[in-house]
Design a protein around this motif. Structure first.
Motif, PDB file in Angstrom:
ATOM      1  N   SER A 118       2.157   6.585  -1.718  1.00  0.00           N
ATOM      2  CA  SER A 118       2.344   7.547  -0.556  1.00  0.00           C
ATOM      3  C   SER A 118       0.898   8.224  -0.652  1.00  0.00           C
ATOM      4  CB  SER A 118       3.436   8.517  -0.704  1.00  0.00           C
ATOM      5  OG  SER A 118       3.047   9.310  -2.020  1.00  0.00           O
ATOM      6  N   VAL A 119       0.580   8.626   0.401  1.00  0.00           N
ATOM      7  CA  VAL A 119      -0.631   9.509   0.686  1.00  0.00           C
ATOM      8  C   VAL A 119      -0.244  10.847   1.486  1.00  0.00           C
ATOM      9  CG1 VAL A 119      -2.850   9.635   1.796  1.00  0.00           C
ATOM     10  CG2 VAL A 119      -2.090   7.509   0.557  1.00  0.00           C
ATOM     11  N   VAL A 120      -0.770  11.908   1.046  1.00  0.00           N
ATOM     12  CA  VAL A 120      -0.535  12.902   1.812  1.00  0.00           C
ATOM     13  C   VAL A 120      -1.699  13.353   2.819  1.00  0.00           C
ATOM     14  CG1 VAL A 120      -0.349  15.441   1.747  1.00  0.00           C
ATOM     15  CG2 VAL A 120       0.838  14.096   0.120  1.00  0.00           C
ATOM     16  N   VAL A 121      -1.569  13.525   4.305  1.00  0.00           N
ATOM     17  CA  VAL A 121      -2.613  13.735   5.382  1.00  0.00           C
ATOM     18  C   VAL A 121      -2.315  14.857   5.916  1.00  0.00           C
ATOM     19  CG1 VAL A 121      -3.156  11.184   5.347  1.00  0.00           C
ATOM     20  CG2 VAL A 121      -1.336  12.127   6.824  1.00  0.00           C
ATOM     21  N   GLY A 122      -3.132  15.419   6.698  1.00  0.00           N
ATOM     22  CA  GLY A 122      -2.923  16.549   7.786  1.00  0.00           C
ATOM     23  C   GLY A 122      -3.792  17.794   7.349  1.00  0.00           C
ATOM     24  N   GLU A 123      -4.248  17.763   6.014  1.00  0.00           N
ATOM     25  CA  GLU A 123      -4.737  18.935   5.819  1.00  0.00           C
ATOM     26  C   GLU A 123      -5.801  19.718   6.739  1.00  0.00           C
ATOM     27  OE1 GLU A 123      -8.140  20.400   2.195  1.00  0.00           O
ATOM     28  OE2 GLU A 123      -7.080  18.478   1.918  1.00  0.00           O
ATOM     29  N   PHE A 124      -6.638  18.819   7.677  1.00  0.00           N
ATOM     30  CA  PHE A 124      -7.566  19.316   8.534  1.00  0.00           C
ATOM     31  C   PHE A 124      -6.996  19.687  10.073  1.00  0.00           C
ATOM     32  CE2 PHE A 124      -9.671  16.380   5.669  1.00  0.00           C
ATOM     33  CZ  PHE A 124     -10.235  17.434   4.744  1.00  0.00           C
ATOM     34  N   VAL A 125      -5.643  19.569  10.032  1.00  0.00           N
ATOM     35  CA  VAL A 125      -4.987  19.646  11.277  1.00  0.00           C
ATOM     36  C   VAL A 125      -4.272  21.157  11.040  1.00  0.00           C
ATOM     37  CG1 VAL A 125      -3.248  19.048  12.918  1.00  0.00           C
ATOM     38  CG2 VAL A 125      -4.686  17.292  11.747  1.00  0.00           C
ATOM     39  N   PRO A 126      -4.453  21.943  12.136  1.00  0.00           N
ATOM     40  CA  PRO A 126      -3.738  23.269  12.087  1.00  0.00           C
ATOM     41  C   PRO A 126      -2.325  23.003  11.861  1.00  0.00           C
ATOM     42  CG  PRO A 126      -5.437  23.067  13.896  1.00  0.00           C
ATOM     43  CD  PRO A 126      -5.147  21.987  13.336  1.00  0.00           C
ATOM     44  N   GLY A 127      -1.705  23.990  11.209  1.00  0.00           N
ATOM     45  CA  GLY A 127      -0.072  23.953  11.059  1.00  0.00           C
ATOM     46  C   GLY A 127       0.661  23.569  12.194  1.00  0.00           C
ATOM     47  N   GLU A 128       0.376  23.980  13.536  1.00  0.00           N
ATOM     48  CA  GLU A 128       1.173  23.632  14.689  1.00  0.00           C
ATOM     49  C   GLU A 128       0.848  22.426  15.226  1.00  0.00           C
ATOM     50  OE1 GLU A 128      -2.504  25.978  15.746  1.00  0.00           O
ATOM     51  OE2 GLU A 128      -0.812  26.459  14.272  1.00  0.00           O
ATOM     52  N   GLY A 129      -0.178  21.739  14.747  1.00  0.00           N
ATOM     53  CA  GLY A 129      -0.618  20.434  15.120  1.00  0.00           C
ATOM     54  C   GLY A 129       0.083  19.200  14.309  1.00  0.00           C
ATOM     55  N   ARG A 130       0.478  19.564  13.198  1.00  0.00           N
ATOM     56  CA  ARG A 130       1.056  18.620  12.167  1.00  0.00           C
ATOM     57  C   ARG A 130       2.244  18.064  12.675  1.00  0.00           C
ATOM     58  NH1 ARG A 130      -0.446  22.508   7.173  1.00  0.00           N
ATOM     59  NH2 ARG A 130      -2.591  22.048   7.061  1.00  0.00           N
ATOM     60  N   LYS A 131       3.029  18.919  13.226  1.00  0.00           N
ATOM     61  CA  LYS A 131       4.517  18.144  13.757  1.00  0.00           C
ATOM     62  C   LYS A 131       4.053  17.232  15.017  1.00  0.00           C
ATOM     63  CE  LYS A 131       8.812  19.621  15.777  1.00  0.00           C
ATOM     64  NZ  LYS A 131       9.525  20.813  16.035  1.00  0.00           N
ATOM     65  N   GLN A 132       2.981  17.567  15.728  1.00  0.00           N
ATOM     66  CA  GLN A 132       2.649  16.670  17.105  1.00  0.00           C
ATOM     67  C   GLN A 132       1.823  15.421  16.306  1.00  0.00           C
ATOM     68  OE1 GLN A 132      -0.197  18.371  19.871  1.00  0.00           O
ATOM     69  NE2 GLN A 132      -0.602  16.351  20.675  1.00  0.00           N
ATOM     70  N   LEU A 133       1.379  15.441  15.227  1.00  0.00           N
ATOM     71  CA  LEU A 133       0.632  14.371  14.406  1.00  0.00           C
ATOM     72  C   LEU A 133       1.586  13.430  14.100  1.00  0.00           C
ATOM     73  CD1 LEU A 133      -1.968  12.653  13.398  1.00  0.00           C
ATOM     74  CD2 LEU A 133      -1.854  14.243  11.575  1.00  0.00           C
ATOM     75  N   ALA A 134       2.678  14.198  13.345  1.00  0.00           N
ATOM     76  CA  ALA A 134       3.800  13.209  12.738  1.00  0.00           C
ATOM     77  C   ALA A 134       4.502  12.414  13.997  1.00  0.00           C
ATOM     78  CB  ALA A 134       4.748  14.007  12.015  1.00  0.00           C
ATOM     79  N   HIS A 135       4.660  13.267  15.175  1.00  0.00           N
ATOM     80  CA  HIS A 135       5.175  12.784  16.265  1.00  0.00           C
ATOM     81  C   HIS A 135       4.387  11.498  16.891  1.00  0.00           C
ATOM     82  CE1 HIS A 135       7.508  12.303  20.056  1.00  0.00           C
ATOM     83  NE2 HIS A 135       6.522  12.582  20.709  1.00  0.00           N
ATOM     84  N   GLU A 136       2.850  11.729  16.814  1.00  0.00           N
ATOM     85  CA  GLU A 136       2.005  10.481  17.374  1.00  0.00           C
ATOM     86  C   GLU A 136       2.206   9.430  16.312  1.00  0.00           C
ATOM     87  OE1 GLU A 136      -1.607  12.128  17.840  1.00  0.00           O
ATOM     88  OE2 GLU A 136      -1.115  13.664  19.342  1.00  0.00           O
ATOM     89  N   LEU A 137       2.314   9.748  15.134  1.00  0.00           N
ATOM     90  CA  LEU A 137       2.235   8.526  14.258  1.00  0.00           C
ATOM     91  C   LEU A 137       3.585   7.662  14.254  1.00  0.00           C
ATOM     92  CD1 LEU A 137       0.874  10.333  11.121  1.00  0.00           C
ATOM     93  CD2 LEU A 137      -0.496   8.745  12.694  1.00  0.00           C
ATOM     94  N   ARG A 138       4.644   8.378  14.454  1.00  0.00           N
ATOM     95  CA  ARG A 138       5.999   7.654  14.537  1.00  0.00           C
ATOM     96  C   ARG A 138       6.089   6.933  15.886  1.00  0.00           C
ATOM     97  NH1 ARG A 138       8.110  12.924  12.785  1.00  0.00           N
ATOM     98  NH2 ARG A 138       8.353  12.884  10.574  1.00  0.00           N
TER      99      ARG A 138
END
Length: 165
Positions: free
Chosen positions: A137-157
């Motif tokens: 596993s790898v942890v990502v999203g440190e450079f995405v603002p908190g409210e954008g992380r949910k959107q990033l997860a949605h885009e990845l899925r």
């Protein structure tokens, strides 16, 4: 780990480049580094000069202050510059997903088949994202603002579901 020529050619179907926002451009950082170095050399030159110290006795204190300022500035610039290139890179195609996290020059990566990849928040919807697959596993999203992380997860899925289209 070496990358194949296909990977280097960039034949990914979809990619995300998530990088640290720089408040000071690297060119400016470099100029500041050189100015601090010149300041340190000036202090060294003053301390080694054969000229007698002025009667006031403040010259040794000035040399010490210049040397300390130079050293402190260069240490701060080094720490800032060390993390200026930090980034996350996520790339996908139908047969492979590559995730790489670079922090302070250290790279942690994950390569696996998209079918086995999971994307989930570490703690809650706005937390960092854990991308895992095939036992790693790898942890990502440190450079995405908190409210954008949910959107990033949605885009990845979404991208994982549509790679075969």
């Amino acid at each position: 780990m070496t990358q194949s020529s296909q990977d280097q050619a960039g034949d990914w179907q979809v990619e995300w480049h998530l990088s640290r926002p720089l408040h000071v451009p690297l060119a400016v950082l470099s100029r500041w580094w050189w100015m601090a170095s010149v300041l340190g050399l000036l202090a060294a030159g003053m301390s080694l000069s054969a000229a007698p110290w002025p009667a006031s006795g403040h010259a040794p204190q000035l040399v010490s202050a210049l040397a300390a300022a130079s050293l402190g500035t260069r240490l701060a610039l080094w720490a800032y510059g060390r993390h200026a290139q930090d980034h996350d890179h996520i790339a996908m195609r139908a047969d492979r997903v590559h995730v790489a996290c670079c922090r302070g020059g250290q790279v942690q990566s994950l390569d696996c088949h998209p079918r086995w990849l999971r994307v989930e928040p570490v703690q809650h919807d706005r937390s960092l994202l854990r991308v895992s697959g095939e036992g790693r596993s790898v942890v990502v999203g440190e450079f995405v603002p908190g409210e954008g992380r949910k959107q990033l997860a949605h885009e990845l899925r979404w991208a994982l579901r549509h790679l075969d289209d």
